[in-house]
Design a protein around this motif. Structure first.
Motif, PDB file in Angstrom:
ATOM      1  N   GLY A  92       0.793  -1.218   0.000  1.00 62.32           N
ATOM      2  CA  GLY A  92       0.000   0.000   0.000  1.00 62.32           C
ATOM      3  C   GLY A  92       0.829   1.273   0.000  1.00 62.32           C
ATOM      4  O   GLY A  92       0.547   2.214  -0.744  1.00 62.32           O
ATOM      5  N   TRP A  93       1.868   1.323   0.816  1.00 62.43           N
ATOM      6  CA  TRP A  93       2.692   2.529   0.907  1.00 62.43           C
ATOM      7  C   TRP A  93       3.405   2.799  -0.414  1.00 62.43           C
ATOM      8  O   TRP A  93       3.471   3.944  -0.875  1.00 62.43           O
ATOM      9  N   HIS A  94       3.910   1.753  -1.039  1.00 67.61           N
ATOM     10  CA  HIS A  94       4.610   1.939  -2.306  1.00 67.61           C
ATOM     11  C   HIS A  94       3.644   2.374  -3.399  1.00 67.61           C
ATOM     12  O   HIS A  94       3.997   3.178  -4.280  1.00 67.61           O
ATOM     13  N   LEU A  95       2.424   1.872  -3.368  1.00 68.63           N
ATOM     14  CA  LEU A  95       1.424   2.273  -4.349  1.00 68.63           C
ATOM     15  C   LEU A  95       1.064   3.745  -4.184  1.00 68.63           C
ATOM     16  O   LEU A  95       0.909   4.480  -5.164  1.00 68.63           O
ATOM     17  N   VAL A  96       0.940   4.194  -2.940  1.00 68.54           N
ATOM     18  CA  VAL A  96       0.665   5.609  -2.666  1.00 68.54           C
ATOM     19  C   VAL A  96       1.786   6.483  -3.211  1.00 68.54           C
ATOM     20  O   VAL A  96       1.550   7.513  -3.860  1.00 68.54           O
ATOM     21  N   GLN A  97       3.014   6.086  -2.987  1.00 68.59           N
ATOM     22  CA  GLN A  97       4.149   6.844  -3.503  1.00 68.59           C
ATOM     23  C   GLN A  97       4.131   6.895  -5.026  1.00 68.59           C
ATOM     24  O   GLN A  97       4.415   7.932  -5.631  1.00 68.59           O
ATOM     25  N   MET A  98       3.808   5.779  -5.650  1.00 70.19           N
ATOM     26  CA  MET A  98       3.786   5.714  -7.106  1.00 70.19           C
ATOM     27  C   MET A  98       2.761   6.684  -7.672  1.00 70.19           C
ATOM     28  O   MET A  98       3.042   7.421  -8.622  1.00 70.19           O
ATOM     29  N   VAL A  99       1.565   6.707  -7.080  1.00 70.39           N
ATOM     30  CA  VAL A  99       0.518   7.593  -7.564  1.00 70.39           C
ATOM     31  C   VAL A  99       0.887   9.059  -7.341  1.00 70.39           C
ATOM     32  O   VAL A  99       0.744   9.899  -8.232  1.00 70.39           O
ATOM     33  N   ALA A 100       1.375   9.371  -6.136  1.00 72.80           N
ATOM     34  CA  ALA A 100       1.749  10.749  -5.826  1.00 72.80           C
ATOM     35  C   ALA A 100       2.859  11.235  -6.737  1.00 72.80           C
ATOM     36  O   ALA A 100       2.820  12.371  -7.250  1.00 72.80           O
ATOM     37  N   LEU A 101       3.842  10.394  -6.965  1.00 75.20           N
ATOM     38  CA  LEU A 101       4.967  10.768  -7.812  1.00 75.20           C
ATOM     39  C   LEU A 101       4.529  10.973  -9.257  1.00 75.20           C
ATOM     40  O   LEU A 101       4.896  11.963  -9.896  1.00 75.20           O
ATOM     41  N   GLN A 102       3.713  10.055  -9.776  1.00 75.59           N
ATOM     42  CA  GLN A 102       3.278  10.183 -11.164  1.00 75.59           C
ATOM     43  C   GLN A 102       2.378  11.406 -11.358  1.00 75.59           C
ATOM     44  O   GLN A 102       2.425  12.060 -12.396  1.00 75.59           O
ATOM     45  N   LYS A 103       1.575  11.732 -10.359  1.00 72.52           N
ATOM     46  CA  LYS A 103       0.738  12.925 -10.447  1.00 72.52           C
ATOM     47  C   LYS A 103       1.569  14.190 -10.563  1.00 72.52           C
ATOM     48  O   LYS A 103       1.210  15.137 -11.267  1.00 72.52           O
ATOM     49  N   ALA A 104       2.701  14.224  -9.861  1.00 70.99           N
ATOM     50  CA  ALA A 104       3.485  15.452  -9.745  1.00 70.99           C
ATOM     51  C   ALA A 104       4.554  15.628 -10.806  1.00 70.99           C
ATOM     52  O   ALA A 104       5.032  16.748 -11.005  1.00 70.99           O
ATOM     53  N   ARG A 105       4.921  14.570 -11.520  1.00 74.64           N
ATOM     54  CA  ARG A 105       6.120  14.650 -12.346  1.00 74.64           C
ATOM     55  C   ARG A 105       5.845  14.923 -13.815  1.00 74.64           C
ATOM     56  O   ARG A 105       6.759  14.865 -14.636  1.00 74.64           O
ATOM     57  N   THR A 106       4.603  15.232 -14.193  1.00 73.45           N
ATOM     58  CA  THR A 106       4.273  15.400 -15.601  1.00 73.45           C
ATOM     59  C   THR A 106       4.522  16.828 -16.085  1.00 73.45           C
ATOM     60  O   THR A 106       4.658  17.767 -15.295  1.00 73.45           O
ATOM     61  N   LEU A 107       4.506  16.977 -17.409  1.00 73.25           N
ATOM     62  CA  LEU A 107       4.610  18.304 -18.010  1.00 73.25           C
ATOM     63  C   LEU A 107       3.424  19.168 -17.595  1.00 73.25           C
ATOM     64  O   LEU A 107       3.567  20.366 -17.344  1.00 73.25           O
ATOM     65  N   ARG A 108       2.234  18.572 -17.508  1.00 71.31           N
ATOM     66  CA  ARG A 108       1.064  19.321 -17.094  1.00 71.31           C
ATOM     67  C   ARG A 108       1.214  19.845 -15.664  1.00 71.31           C
ATOM     68  O   ARG A 108       0.822  20.984 -15.365  1.00 71.31           O
ATOM     69  N   ALA A 109       1.761  19.029 -14.768  1.00 65.91           N
ATOM     70  CA  ALA A 109       1.965  19.469 -13.388  1.00 65.91           C
ATOM     71  C   ALA A 109       2.930  20.644 -13.331  1.00 65.91           C
ATOM     72  O   ALA A 109       2.745  21.584 -12.553  1.00 65.91           O
ATOM     73  N   GLU A 110       3.961  20.605 -14.166  1.00 66.65           N
ATOM     74  CA  GLU A 110       4.911  21.719 -14.224  1.00 66.65           C
ATOM     75  C   GLU A 110       4.223  22.991 -14.706  1.00 66.65           C
ATOM     76  O   GLU A 110       4.411  24.070 -14.139  1.00 66.65           O
ATOM     77  N   GLU A 111       3.409  22.870 -15.741  1.00 68.46           N
ATOM     78  CA  GLU A 111       2.696  24.026 -16.279  1.00 68.46           C
ATOM     79  C   GLU A 111       1.713  24.590 -15.256  1.00 68.46           C
ATOM     80  O   GLU A 111       1.564  25.813 -15.135  1.00 68.46           O
ATOM     81  N   GLU A 112       1.038  23.720 -14.513  1.00 71.03           N
ATOM     82  CA  GLU A 112       0.066  24.178 -13.523  1.00 71.03           C
ATOM     83  C   GLU A 112       0.746  24.951 -12.402  1.00 71.03           C
ATOM     84  O   GLU A 112       0.245  25.999 -11.958  1.00 71.03           O
ATOM     85  N   LEU A 113       1.886  24.443 -11.911  1.00 73.77           N
ATOM     86  CA  LEU A 113       2.580  25.132 -10.830  1.00 73.77           C
ATOM     87  C   LEU A 113       3.105  26.481 -11.295  1.00 73.77           C
ATOM     88  O   LEU A 113       2.946  27.497 -10.604  1.00 73.77           O
ATOM     89  N   ASN A 114       3.715  26.513 -12.479  1.00 66.33           N
ATOM     90  CA  ASN A 114       4.232  27.779 -12.996  1.00 66.33           C
ATOM     91  C   ASN A 114       3.104  28.769 -13.261  1.00 66.33           C
ATOM     92  O   ASN A 114       3.240  29.970 -13.006  1.00 66.33           O
ATOM     93  N   GLY A 115       1.986  28.286 -13.783  1.00 64.95           N
ATOM     94  CA  GLY A 115       0.857  29.168 -14.033  1.00 64.95           C
ATOM     95  C   GLY A 115       0.306  29.768 -12.757  1.00 64.95           C
ATOM     96  O   GLY A 115      -0.024  30.962 -12.697  1.00 64.95           O
ATOM     97  N   MET A 116       0.189  28.936 -11.712  1.00 67.18           N
ATOM     98  CA  MET A 116      -0.320  29.424 -10.439  1.00 67.18           C
ATOM     99  C   MET A 116       0.624  30.451  -9.826  1.00 67.18           C
ATOM    100  O   MET A 116       0.182  31.514  -9.354  1.00 67.18           O
ATOM    101  N   MET A 117       1.932  30.178  -9.845  1.00 74.84           N
ATOM    102  CA  MET A 117       2.888  31.092  -9.242  1.00 74.84           C
ATOM    103  C   MET A 117       2.959  32.402 -10.017  1.00 74.84           C
ATOM    104  O   MET A 117       3.101  33.474  -9.422  1.00 74.84           O
ATOM    105  N   GLU A 118       2.849  32.331 -11.347  1.00 75.80           N
ATOM    106  CA  GLU A 118       2.879  33.552 -12.143  1.00 75.80           C
ATOM    107  C   GLU A 118       1.708  34.464 -11.783  1.00 75.80           C
ATOM    108  O   GLU A 118       1.865  35.682 -11.624  1.00 75.80           O
ATOM    109  N   LYS A 119       0.516  33.896 -11.639  1.00 74.44           N
ATOM    110  CA  LYS A 119      -0.659  34.692 -11.281  1.00 74.44           C
ATOM    111  C   LYS A 119      -0.502  35.305  -9.895  1.00 74.44           C
ATOM    112  O   LYS A 119      -0.839  36.483  -9.673  1.00 74.44           O
ATOM    113  N   LEU A 120       0.001  34.523  -8.940  1.00 71.14           N
ATOM    114  CA  LEU A 120       0.161  35.036  -7.579  1.00 71.14           C
ATOM    115  C   LEU A 120       1.179  36.171  -7.530  1.00 71.14           C
ATOM    116  O   LEU A 120       0.959  37.199  -6.873  1.00 71.14           O
TER     117      LEU A 120
END
Length: 220
Positions: A92-120
């Motif tokens: 279970g713990w390894h599966l949680v890490q896998m999901v969290a990591l895959q959610k955060a490591r994409t090009l879309r995640a990078e664009e979302e973080l940069n977009g949010m910080m730019e607006k702020l």
């Protein structure tokens, strides 16, 4: 090719489960692709050419190499789930890490973080900097992907209370995968708290599946 230059944000070991040539020896090398933005279908596209950027995690390849080791374990975990058609709660713990990591490591995640910080930051700088200069400026965080990965791994324990389910496809209609593959939702929060359904601890969910044949790419 430079060492570790081609850095994938969706691992090839994951994409291979959606390959269009699954019986190819020793490893599948092709995948069917739909590019929604270009309204284009490509059959038998090169699998290794999907979901990567050169030096996505930086020219210091330490992060890329560390992720490669993690991906190896995650790949064996996925094969185990597909083979047994079940989730071992001890994983279970390894599966949680896998999901969290895959959610955060994409090009879309990078664009979302940069977009949010730019607006702020632009909101903070409003009336302090010439508006014309502010509008034409582009603000970006250095090493965005690495920061996302670090934050995801640090916050992943917040997901440990989620129940885990394995969805097996016993139909003739294949599953697809995207270039931003982790799906997040919380219908209870959306219905009862529509303004508060955001946050790692509130709306994470994901699936692990078998019998895959194609890839959906939202961006060119």
């Amino acid at each position: 090719m430079a060492d570790n230059k081609r850095q994938h944000y969706v691992p090839k070991s994951t994409l291979r489960h959606f390959a269009s040539d699954p019986n190819r020896h020793p490893k599948p090398r092709q995948i069917n692709l739909v590019n929604i933005a270009a309204a284009k279908v490509v059959r038998g596209a090169s699998l290794k050419e999907q979901c990567y950027q050169d030096y996505f995690y930086g020219k210091n390849t330490a992060i890329e190499k560390a992720l490669g080791q993690v991906e190896g374990y995650f790949s064996s975990l996925v094969r185990k789930m597909i083979g047994t058609r079940a989730i071992d709660e001890r994983d279970g713990w390894h599966l949680v890490q896998m999901v969290a990591l895959q959610k955060a490591r994409t090009l879309r995640a990078e664009e979302e973080l940069n977009g949010m910080m730019e607006k702020l930051i632009k909101l903070f700088m409003y009336n302090r900097v010439d508006e014309h200069d502010l509008r034409k400026s582009r603000i970006k965080i250095n090493d965005t992907s690495n920061r996302n990965v670090g934050h995801a791994l640090a916050l992943s324990p917040l997901m440990l209370d989620l129940k885990r389910f394995l969805l097996a496809n016993d139909t003739d209609v294949p599953f697809v995968i995207g270039d931003n593959p982790v799906v997040t939702t919380n219908w209870f929060a959306r219905i009862h708290h529509p303004q508060r359904a955001i946050g790692l601890a509130r709306f994470w969910a994901a699936d692990a599946s078998a019998d895959f044949t194609s890839l959906r790419v939202d961006d060119a």
